[in-house]
Design a protein around this motif. Structure first.
Motif, mmCIF file in Angstrom:
data_model
loop_
_atom_site.group_PDB
_atom_site.id
_atom_site.type_symbol
_atom_site.label_atom_id
_atom_site.label_comp_id
_atom_site.label_asym_id
_atom_site.label_seq_id
_atom_site.Cartn_x
_atom_site.Cartn_y
_atom_site.Cartn_z
ATOM 1 N N ILE A 38 102.054 -23.812 26.016
ATOM 2 C CA ILE A 38 102.603 -24.428 24.813
ATOM 3 C C ILE A 38 104.118 -24.292 24.877
ATOM 4 C CG2 ILE A 38 102.744 -24.341 22.284
ATOM 5 C CD1 ILE A 38 99.937 -23.087 22.293
ATOM 6 N N ILE A 39 104.826 -25.356 24.529
ATOM 7 C CA ILE A 39 106.285 -25.327 24.493
ATOM 8 C C ILE A 39 106.738 -25.907 23.155
ATOM 9 C CG2 ILE A 39 108.424 -26.047 25.603
ATOM 10 C CD1 ILE A 39 106.900 -26.471 28.183
ATOM 11 N N GLN B 53 94.813 -26.447 16.708
ATOM 12 C CA GLN B 53 93.766 -25.443 16.571
ATOM 13 C C GLN B 53 92.678 -25.586 17.636
ATOM 14 O OE1 GLN B 53 91.247 -25.777 13.085
ATOM 15 N NE2 GLN B 53 91.606 -27.979 12.957
ATOM 16 N N HIS B 54 92.650 -26.697 18.353
ATOM 17 C CA HIS B 54 91.623 -26.922 19.363
ATOM 18 C C HIS B 54 92.114 -26.607 20.774
ATOM 19 C CE1 HIS B 54 89.211 -28.740 16.243
ATOM 20 N NE2 HIS B 54 90.168 -29.620 15.991
ATOM 21 N N HIS B 55 93.336 -26.098 20.896
ATOM 22 C CA HIS B 55 93.896 -25.819 22.213
ATOM 23 C C HIS B 55 94.325 -24.358 22.304
ATOM 24 C CE1 HIS B 55 94.024 -29.998 23.672
ATOM 25 N NE2 HIS B 55 94.212 -30.297 22.408
ATOM 26 N N TYR B 56 93.990 -23.739 23.427
ATOM 27 C CA TYR B 56 94.370 -22.357 23.694
ATOM 28 C C TYR B 56 95.250 -22.329 24.930
ATOM 29 C CZ TYR B 56 94.081 -17.664 25.609
ATOM 30 O OH TYR B 56 94.391 -16.443 26.136
ATOM 31 N N ALA B 57 96.263 -21.481 24.907
ATOM 32 C CA ALA B 57 97.191 -21.391 26.037
ATOM 33 C C ALA B 57 97.410 -19.936 26.426
ATOM 34 C CB ALA B 57 98.532 -22.034 25.679
ATOM 35 N N SER C 33 99.692 -18.818 17.137
ATOM 36 C CA SER C 33 98.333 -18.273 17.010
ATOM 37 C C SER C 33 97.401 -18.767 18.105
ATOM 38 C CB SER C 33 97.757 -18.639 15.642
ATOM 39 O OG SER C 33 97.542 -20.048 15.542
ATOM 40 N N GLN C 34 97.800 -19.812 18.829
ATOM 41 C CA GLN C 34 96.944 -20.382 19.872
ATOM 42 C C GLN C 34 97.312 -19.897 21.268
ATOM 43 O OE1 GLN C 34 95.006 -21.451 17.093
ATOM 44 N NE2 GLN C 34 94.218 -22.568 18.854
ATOM 45 N N ALA C 35 98.269 -18.984 21.363
ATOM 46 C CA ALA C 35 98.716 -18.512 22.680
ATOM 47 C C ALA C 35 98.502 -17.014 22.817
ATOM 48 C CB ALA C 35 100.189 -18.845 22.885
ATOM 49 N N GLU C 36 98.168 -16.594 24.037
ATOM 50 C CA GLU C 36 97.963 -15.175 24.294
ATOM 51 C C GLU C 36 99.293 -14.451 24.459
ATOM 52 O OE1 GLU C 36 95.906 -12.371 27.750
ATOM 53 O OE2 GLU C 36 95.241 -14.436 27.456
ATOM 54 N N GLU C 37 100.217 -15.054 25.196
ATOM 55 C CA GLU C 37 101.487 -14.410 25.511
ATOM 56 C C GLU C 37 102.627 -15.257 24.963
ATOM 57 O OE1 GLU C 37 104.034 -13.114 29.521
ATOM 58 O OE2 GLU C 37 101.940 -13.752 29.680
#
Length: 300
Positions: free
Chosen positions: A102-103, A166-170, A201-205
């Motif tokens: 995500i950017i 909300q449907h995308h995880y990065a 909220s959709q990104a781990e790092e």
């Protein structure tokens, strides 16, 4: 060229050059001197420009309430460009083919586009210009959220909580911010806070791209605490105290040397002239009264 289109073009030319003679406008618009003079008189009567001796002068509203209070993309892209490009290069080097990232919208993150051109990534971004640039210069898969394009800041923002993000995880999110402090990442506008919290909220790092000037900037809104930040990429101008403070909070800090050349030298996928013109056009359309098209067409 029909009247309303020619007159709108005339206003945009004045916005670019501030002043123009009748002869210059004749050449730019490919119209006769009589037509140009009539257009100037018509627009001046509606307080859309100022007549001058032998020409016209730009006249935009002195005060406009923009939808977002933060600074414009056009202004920011010119500040500390050598620092930002070096930071962007390091950030792009953290991406491996096949990843989803995500950017967010911002001038430093936008400069990553040059270094992502040869990657094969899935990229979710709310930066309109970054999406456009990557679509034409790379084979990356590009995803943009639905919403309104805010021209001055070059971001796409949705007012709804249940948008596509909300449907995308990065695995990683790369983020530009207004400023950094002991309290965390800071922004200047509530709408940006709302949208960027959804992205975070959709990104781990969370990887923050912040040149050293950002450590001295203060804003009234806190986006998130430092405990949410994994890495800060900055430049060697950052003070030892600022770096040590971040490290005490468990944040990894990478300080890179600013580029020796400006971003417009030897950078095939970063064209400041193109980007500044695009940003200027977005800003001009936002500044022009939204009723202008109706006025011009009504007079045709």
């Amino acid at each position: 060229m029909v009247n309303h289109k020619r007159r709108k073009r005339l206003l945009k030319l004045l916005a670019e050059h501030q002043t123009a003679t009748v002869q210059q406008l004749v050449e730019w618009l490919n119209a006769s001197p009589a037509t140009v003079r009539r257009d100037i008189s018509w627009l001046a009567a509606r307080n859309l420009l100022t007549r001058t001796r032998g020409g016209a002068e730009n006249l935009l509203p002195k005060k406009r309430q923009f939808p977002l209070s933060s600074e414009t993309f056009q202004n920011n892209i010119q500040c500390f460009a050598a620092r930002k490009r070096a930071i962007a290069r390091h950030a792009a080097g953290m991406c491996a083919d096949g990843e989803t990232i995500i950017i967010n919208g911002g001038t430093t993150t936008f400069m990553m586009a040059e270094f992502l051109a040869d990657k094969h990534l899935k990229i979710l971004t709310n930066s309109f210009l970054m999406a456009e640039r990557l679509l034409v210069s790379s084979e990356n898969e590009i995803i943009v959220p639905g919403g309104k394009v805010y021209r001055e800041q070059n971001v796409i923002l949705s007012p709804f909580d249940n948008d596509i993000t909300q449907h995308h995880y990065a695995g990683k999110m790369f983020m530009s911010v207004y400023g950094l402090s002991l309290l965390g990442l800071m922004e200047a506008d509530p709408l940006l806070i709302q949208a960027e919290k959804r992205l975070i909220s959709q990104a781990e790092e969370l990887v923050v791209l912040a040149d050293s000037s950002k450590f001295a900037r203060k804003a009234g809104l806190i986006l998130c605490g430092l405990d949410r930040v994994s890495t800060v990429i900055t430049d060697t101008g950052a003070s030892d105290k600022a770096v040590q403070t971040l490290e005490q909070y468990g944040v990894k800090v990478v300080a890179v040397e600013p580029d020796d050349v400006a971003p417009d030298v030897g950078a095939p996928f970063f064209n400041p002239q193109y980007d500044l013109q695009s940003a200027a056009l977005f800003q001009l359309d936002a500044q022009l009264d939204p009723r202008l098209d109706t006025q011009l067409e009504a007079a045709h």
